[in-house]
Design a protein around this motif. Structure first.
Motif, PDB file in Angstrom:
ATOM      1  N   GLY A 271       0.787  -1.214   0.000  1.00  0.00           N
ATOM      2  CA  GLY A 271       0.000   0.000   0.000  1.00  0.00           C
ATOM      3  C   GLY A 271       0.822   1.268   0.000  1.00  0.00           C
ATOM      4  N   ARG A 272       2.067   1.169  -0.438  1.00  0.00           N
ATOM      5  CA  ARG A 272       2.952   2.326  -0.500  1.00  0.00           C
ATOM      6  C   ARG A 272       3.019   2.851  -1.936  1.00  0.00           C
ATOM      7  N   PRO A 273       3.022   4.156  -2.122  1.00  0.00           N
ATOM      8  CA  PRO A 273       3.156   4.694  -3.476  1.00  0.00           C
ATOM      9  C   PRO A 273       4.571   4.484  -4.006  1.00  0.00           C
ATOM     10  N   THR A 274       4.664   4.222  -5.288  1.00  0.00           N
ATOM     11  CA  THR A 274       5.972   4.090  -5.911  1.00  0.00           C
ATOM     12  C   THR A 274       6.561   5.470  -6.128  1.00  0.00           C
ATOM     13  N   PRO A 275       7.786   5.735  -5.680  1.00  0.00           N
ATOM     14  CA  PRO A 275       8.395   7.049  -5.881  1.00  0.00           C
ATOM     15  C   PRO A 275       8.409   7.439  -7.357  1.00  0.00           C
ATOM     16  N   GLU A 276       8.198   8.725  -7.615  1.00  0.00           N
ATOM     17  CA  GLU A 276       8.157   9.203  -8.988  1.00  0.00           C
ATOM     18  C   GLU A 276       9.436   8.861  -9.742  1.00  0.00           C
ATOM     19  N   ALA A 277      10.585   8.948  -9.059  1.00  0.00           N
ATOM     20  CA  ALA A 277      11.858   8.640  -9.722  1.00  0.00           C
ATOM     21  C   ALA A 277      11.914   7.185 -10.179  1.00  0.00           C
ATOM     22  N   VAL A 278      11.321   6.282  -9.409  1.00  0.00           N
ATOM     23  CA  VAL A 278      11.299   4.869  -9.796  1.00  0.00           C
ATOM     24  C   VAL A 278      10.399   4.666 -11.006  1.00  0.00           C
ATOM     25  N   SER A 279       9.214   5.263 -10.997  1.00  0.00           N
ATOM     26  CA  SER A 279       8.310   5.148 -12.155  1.00  0.00           C
ATOM     27  C   SER A 279       8.954   5.731 -13.406  1.00  0.00           C
ATOM     28  N   ARG A 280       9.632   6.860 -13.247  1.00  0.00           N
ATOM     29  CA  ARG A 280      10.300   7.489 -14.387  1.00  0.00           C
ATOM     30  C   ARG A 280      11.411   6.585 -14.932  1.00  0.00           C
ATOM     31  N   ALA A 281      12.164   5.957 -14.026  1.00  0.00           N
ATOM     32  CA  ALA A 281      13.242   5.067 -14.445  1.00  0.00           C
ATOM     33  C   ALA A 281      12.694   3.840 -15.165  1.00  0.00           C
ATOM     34  N   ILE A 282      11.575   3.306 -14.703  1.00  0.00           N
ATOM     35  CA  ILE A 282      10.951   2.162 -15.370  1.00  0.00           C
ATOM     36  C   ILE A 282      10.577   2.533 -16.801  1.00  0.00           C
ATOM     37  N   ASP A 283       9.980   3.711 -16.975  1.00  0.00           N
ATOM     38  CA  ASP A 283       9.612   4.156 -18.326  1.00  0.00           C
ATOM     39  C   ASP A 283      10.848   4.314 -19.206  1.00  0.00           C
ATOM     40  N   ARG A 284      11.876   4.924 -18.667  1.00  0.00           N
ATOM     41  CA  ARG A 284      13.100   5.143 -19.452  1.00  0.00           C
ATOM     42  C   ARG A 284      13.768   3.828 -19.833  1.00  0.00           C
ATOM     43  N   LEU A 285      13.910   2.925 -18.867  1.00  0.00           N
ATOM     44  CA  LEU A 285      14.552   1.641 -19.150  1.00  0.00           C
ATOM     45  C   LEU A 285      13.743   0.824 -20.149  1.00  0.00           C
ATOM     46  N   SER A 286      12.420   0.937 -20.090  1.00  0.00           N
ATOM     47  CA  SER A 286      11.579   0.226 -21.061  1.00  0.00           C
ATOM     48  C   SER A 286      11.829   0.752 -22.468  1.00  0.00           C
ATOM     49  N   SER A 287      11.937   2.058 -22.613  1.00  0.00           N
ATOM     50  CA  SER A 287      12.253   2.648 -23.913  1.00  0.00           C
ATOM     51  C   SER A 287      13.636   2.218 -24.381  1.00  0.00           C
ATOM     52  N   GLY A 288      14.611   2.221 -23.454  1.00  0.00           N
ATOM     53  CA  GLY A 288      15.955   1.774 -23.806  1.00  0.00           C
ATOM     54  C   GLY A 288      15.985   0.322 -24.232  1.00  0.00           C
ATOM     55  N   LEU A 289      15.191  -0.511 -23.564  1.00  0.00           N
ATOM     56  CA  LEU A 289      15.142  -1.928 -23.926  1.00  0.00           C
ATOM     57  C   LEU A 289      14.610  -2.107 -25.338  1.00  0.00           C
ATOM     58  N   ARG A 290      13.594  -1.336 -25.710  1.00  0.00           N
ATOM     59  CA  ARG A 290      13.079  -1.417 -27.080  1.00  0.00           C
ATOM     60  C   ARG A 290      14.151  -0.992 -28.086  1.00  0.00           C
ATOM     61  N   PHE A 291      14.923   0.019 -27.746  1.00  0.00           N
ATOM     62  CA  PHE A 291      15.984   0.467 -28.634  1.00  0.00           C
ATOM     63  C   PHE A 291      17.017  -0.647 -28.844  1.00  0.00           C
ATOM     64  N   PHE A 292      17.412  -1.324 -27.779  1.00  0.00           N
ATOM     65  CA  PHE A 292      18.477  -2.324 -27.850  1.00  0.00           C
ATOM     66  C   PHE A 292      17.994  -3.688 -28.355  1.00  0.00           C
ATOM     67  N   THR A 293      16.692  -3.868 -28.526  1.00  0.00           N
ATOM     68  CA  THR A 293      16.184  -5.121 -29.075  1.00  0.00           C
ATOM     69  C   THR A 293      16.279  -5.053 -30.593  1.00  0.00           C
ATOM     70  N   LEU A 294      17.050  -5.954 -31.176  1.00  0.00           N
ATOM     71  CA  LEU A 294      17.332  -5.899 -32.611  1.00  0.00           C
ATOM     72  C   LEU A 294      16.329  -6.734 -33.394  1.00  0.00           C
ATOM     73  N   ALA A 295      16.495  -6.720 -34.711  1.00  0.00           N
ATOM     74  CA  ALA A 295      15.509  -7.334 -35.603  1.00  0.00           C
ATOM     75  C   ALA A 295      15.407  -8.844 -35.434  1.00  0.00           C
ATOM     76  N   ASP A 296      16.413  -9.488 -34.840  1.00  0.00           N
ATOM     77  CA  ASP A 296      16.323 -10.926 -34.589  1.00  0.00           C
ATOM     78  C   ASP A 296      15.582 -11.230 -33.297  1.00  0.00           C
ATOM     79  N   GLY A 297      15.073 -10.182 -32.639  1.00  0.00           N
ATOM     80  CA  GLY A 297      14.291 -10.359 -31.415  1.00  0.00           C
ATOM     81  C   GLY A 297      15.123 -10.442 -30.160  1.00  0.00           C
ATOM     82  N   HIS A 322       2.376  -1.506 -25.249  1.00  0.00           N
ATOM     83  CA  HIS A 322       2.173  -0.553 -26.337  1.00  0.00           C
ATOM     84  C   HIS A 322       2.949   0.739 -26.090  1.00  0.00           C
ATOM     85  N   GLY A 323       4.178   0.578 -25.656  1.00  0.00           N
ATOM     86  CA  GLY A 323       5.010   1.743 -25.412  1.00  0.00           C
ATOM     87  C   GLY A 323       5.361   2.455 -26.703  1.00  0.00           C
TER      88      GLY A 323
END
Length: 578
Positions: A271-297, A322-323
């Motif tokens: 029941g604790r809120p997730t710190p904004e910095a953690v949520s922001r980092a999750i979004d950023r790392l998710s975007s970075g992961l999509r960047f580093f995923t190549l055409a071979d999957g 659906h990022g």
């Protein structure tokens, strides 16, 4: 290669290089600190400190979204423990902690409790076996052991126990549940006191917070508060604004994303809120992961990171199916992507990290990963810390880039310094600049670095991805540095461009002795043509989770004088007659 000069896209300066005297002084300090910690951590007063106050009980069930190896758990129930691609027969009632491990890597995975998630998916039978194994470990190693309580083992063991304890408790006695809770609390407190891995301060802070969320009582609240305080202090340093990890390893970013998702889930259950910095980092790392995923999957492999398979990547992105579409460049992390019809290129356009974050960094500026269709053809040697005794594969000629003479654009520490600090990378590039231009005809990318400054040379790699022809043209130049002061006689240095082949790719030299035909699993041929004086296709190892596989490397060879410079041009195009 001709064409209009690229316009600036990104310029990534290296971290400030460490002088040799600084490295030596840090080595002495780290060695002394480690000696003091070894004596103190094994003492009864320290064991009492990390054992109090005791947690009241178990609370949440933090969910680790990493895929679970169900087969590994089934094998262990049948008496065979498989870790790090090695197996140990222990029997259905056997104790692996009282049996010699087949390798150090196996022993680390064993004491990290990497087997625990695979057991728990098998219901009560798996939980009973897990409880028995934990009791076996606690009987021998629960008080203190320098190896088992090292950060290398302790960090993941505490994480696994925090995620598993609530699932184990229904089949445990009150005493066993209390012992589990104490194991988690002691592990978290020990992680906060150890100084052995300054590159993993954020990851350990996350484990401490997750441990606190899995427990009940004042002890739990203190752990959670301290863990979150440390996360807040470190997270924007390690997670870069574009979603890269400060260690510049794509896999490090993936694993950190998994840990943050676990923390987010654990806080939600409490029941604790997730710190904004953690949520922001999750979004950023998710975007970075999509960047580093190549055409071979699979994931790109740079700076000690392995290629994660599609199922693992999908598990990390399941929270955000659906990022947004990732950009073509990551200026803070120092990577550039070029996308044609069938050719996809990912280029290392940044400087290697320095200091503690360079423990797995590679001296391979301007290295390339090239996918043709869904075939990964050009890659690197695939080195990762799991191949711990193969530090030479962190050098320049172990990736698809330029190397000069017998040297490297940086090197890992060795001897006393490495023993004290870890195998930091030193003497690497101090200036790396990239310029990119996206036009109607194609994409230009220029990368220039000073990794060969000791020889009075800069390496300039110019790439042009022709969108109409769907071919990649490259020009690698060694350029004299006007400010360089060269000692000794002027002489020629051999230099080469290496194109490391993925183990699933094969190459053959044409009759002209220059052109090389490359084919991947799809059997589509690609010609690598060039103007190098000498071309060879040689055998080379490729590491997969620390194990060497047979692969190959295409080597384009020439010579260079520091006061004159030299260049080699090459082109990768689809073979229409094969």
């Amino acid at each position: 290669m001709t064409g209009a000069p690229a316009t600036p896209s990104a310029s990534r300066p290296a971290g400030r290089p460490l002088r040799r005297g600084v490295v030596l002084s840090r080595s002495v300090a780290a060695s002394a600190r480690a000696a003091v910690e070894r004596e103190w951590f094994g003492s009864p007063p320290h064991r009492a400190v990390i054992s109090s106050p005791r947690p009241v009980g178990l609370s949440g069930r933090p969910h680790d979204p990493r895929p679970v190896d169900v087969q590994r758990g089934r094998q262990l129930l049948d008496g065979v423990l498989t870790l790090h691609d090695e197996s140990l027969k222990v029997g259905t009632e056997g104790d692996p902690f009282d049996t010699p491990s087949p390798s150090r890597a196996f022993a680390v995975a064993l004491h990290r409790f990497d087997w625990l998630p695979g057991l728990l998916v098998h219901g009560p039978e798996g939980a009973r076996r897990a409880l028995r194994l934990i009791q076996d470990w606690r009987r021998v190693f629960g008080t203190w052991n320098a190896f088992s309580w090292s950060g290398e083992c302790l960090e993941r063991r505490t994480f696994h126990l925090a995620c598993a304890a609530k699932t184990l408790s229904p089949g445990a006695s009150d005493a066993e549940s209390a012992a589990l809770a104490l194991d988690i609390a002691r592990g978290a407190r020990q992680l906060m006191k150890a100084s052995d891995a300054p590159d993993r301060v954020l990851e350990r802070a996350i484990v401490v917070a997750v441990a606190g969320a899995a427990l009940v009582g004042k002890a739990a609240d203190r752990l959670m508060a301290e863990g979150l305080r440390r996360v807040a202090r470190e997270i924007d340093v390690i997670v870069l604004p574009d979603g890269g990890h400060a260690a510049r390893s794509p896999e490090a970013g993936l694993e950190l994303l998994f840990d943050l998702l676990t923390l987010d889930d654990a806080l939600g259950q409490r029941g604790r809120p997730t710190p904004e910095a953690v949520s922001r980092a999750i979004d950023r790392l998710s975007s970075g992961l999509r960047f580093f995923t190549l055409a071979d999957g699979k994931l790109a492999a740079f700076h000690g990171g392995e290629t994660a398979d599609p199922a693992r990547i999908a598990a990390a992105l399941a929270h955000d199916d659906h990022g947004p579409r990732p950009p073509m460049d990551m200026p803070h992390a120092g990577f550039q992507k070029m996308q044609g019809g069938m050719i996809q290129v990912l280029a290392d356009a940044g400087a290697p990290p320095v200091g503690a974050l360079s423990r797995a960094a590679c001296a391979q500026p301007a290295a390339l990963e090239i996918i043709c269709g869904k075939d990964r053809l050009i890659t690197s040697s695939g080195w990762s810390p799991e191949a711990a005794n193969a530090q030479a594969f962190r050098l320049s000629d172990a990736a698809s880039t330029v190397s000069v003479g017998e040297g490297s654009a940086g090197r890992p520490l060795s001897g006393f310094r490495a023993a004290a600090l870890g195998p930091w990378l030193v003497d690497g590039a101090t200036s790396v600049e990239s310029r990119r231009h996206d036009g109607e005809q194609g994409v230009w990318l220029d990368i220039v670095h000073d990794g060969w400054r000791r020889l009075g040379l800069k390496h300039a790699r110019r790439l042009f991805l022709d969108l109409a022809a769907d071919e990649l043209r490259g020009e690698d130049s060694l350029i004299p540095m006007a400010e360089a002061k060269l000692d000794g006689p002027r002489r020629y240095h051999p230099f080469k461009i290496s194109f490391h082949l993925h183990p699933d790719a094969r190459a053959s030299l044409a009759r002209d002795g220059k052109s090389v035909l490359i084919k991947g699993p799809s059997n589509v041929g690609w010609w690598l043509r060039n103007d190098a004086p000498d071309v060879a296709v040689l055998a080379a190892p490729h590491f997969d989770h620390g194990h060497a596989r047979q692969a190959g490397v295409i080597v384009l060879k020439s010579q260079v004088r520091a006061e004159k410079g030299a260049k080699i041009r090459w082109k990768l195009a689809r073979a229409t007659d094969h």
